[in-house]
Write an enzyme that holds these catalytic residues in place. Sequence first.
Site, short mmCIF file in Angstrom:
data_model
loop_
_atom_site.label_atom_id
_atom_site.label_comp_id
_atom_site.label_asym_id
_atom_site.label_seq_id
_atom_site.Cartn_x
_atom_site.Cartn_y
_atom_site.Cartn_z
N GLY A 42 0.79 -1.24 0.00
CA GLY A 42 0.00 0.00 0.00
C GLY A 42 0.81 1.28 0.00
O GLY A 42 0.41 2.28 -0.58
N GLU A 97 3.65 5.14 4.98
CA GLU A 97 2.49 4.25 4.95
C GLU A 97 1.35 4.85 4.14
O GLU A 97 1.25 6.07 4.00
CB GLU A 97 1.99 4.02 6.39
N ASP A 98 0.48 3.98 3.66
CA ASP A 98 -0.72 4.46 2.97
C ASP A 98 -1.76 4.94 3.98
O ASP A 98 -2.34 6.01 3.84
CB ASP A 98 -1.30 3.35 2.07
N ASP A 101 -4.76 2.60 10.51
CA ASP A 101 -6.13 2.22 10.82
C ASP A 101 -6.15 1.82 12.30
O ASP A 101 -6.24 2.69 13.16
CB ASP A 101 -6.49 1.07 9.87
N PHE A 150 -14.24 2.53 4.08
CA PHE A 150 -13.23 1.76 3.37
C PHE A 150 -12.86 2.50 2.08
O PHE A 150 -13.71 2.76 1.25
CB PHE A 150 -13.71 0.34 3.06
N ARG A 163 -5.35 0.12 -6.78
CA ARG A 163 -4.18 0.78 -6.18
C ARG A 163 -3.70 1.96 -7.02
O ARG A 163 -3.12 2.91 -6.52
CB ARG A 163 -3.02 -0.21 -6.04
#
Length: 176
Positions: A42, A97-98, A101, A150, A163
């Site tokens: 990611g 990081e993407d 969470d 999401f 992606r």
Amino acid sequence: MIEKISTLISKEEIEQKVREIASQIEKEYEGKDIHFICVLKGGVVFMVDLARAIKKNVYMHFMDVSSYGDDTESSGNIKILMDLDEPIKDKHVIIVEDIIDSGRTLSILKKLLLSRGPASLKICTLLDKPDRRVANVDIDYTGFKIPDEFVVGCGLDYAQKYRNLDYIGIISFEEE
Ligand code: IMP
Ligand code: MG
């Protein structure tokens, strides 16, 4: 089921944010070598965009990790699927990081990398979903805080798809 994607953050907003974070990093790392660590898969799109917006050399490193037993409470452990191929001792490291969470993966990864003795270790994420945080993570650079939805695009996937979208979208599902 038809997958529908509605824009949450536009390409232009992301480009603008990438430029802002890049110039902040440039200033803060004057006279220092920057070592990005990308957490696959990611993080790769954001890391490359960010590195290209920085007007000095950036070293790029890659790691692939997965958490043990997703169905249990945070097991306090991660499995390294692919490790760094160089030591990070005495280097100035930024994990890119993407999205953060629950924060589980990153809080454990940070501890692991700190044990290898970097000169400094910071965390940079494109997205932050604070509502779902379980493990505490100090984030040094955040692109956007988002609601508990999401999302896909800019490295983030749904079943390995989307992606390469150049915007961040919320995915929803409709009957055909
Ligand atoms: P956590 O912070 O340990 O829960 O792990 C976050 C990881 O879960 C991210 O690196 C993504 O791979 C994945 N993830 C979390 N939220 C989303 C989302 O909205 N879309 C796609 N992947 C997500
Ligand atoms: Mg990730």
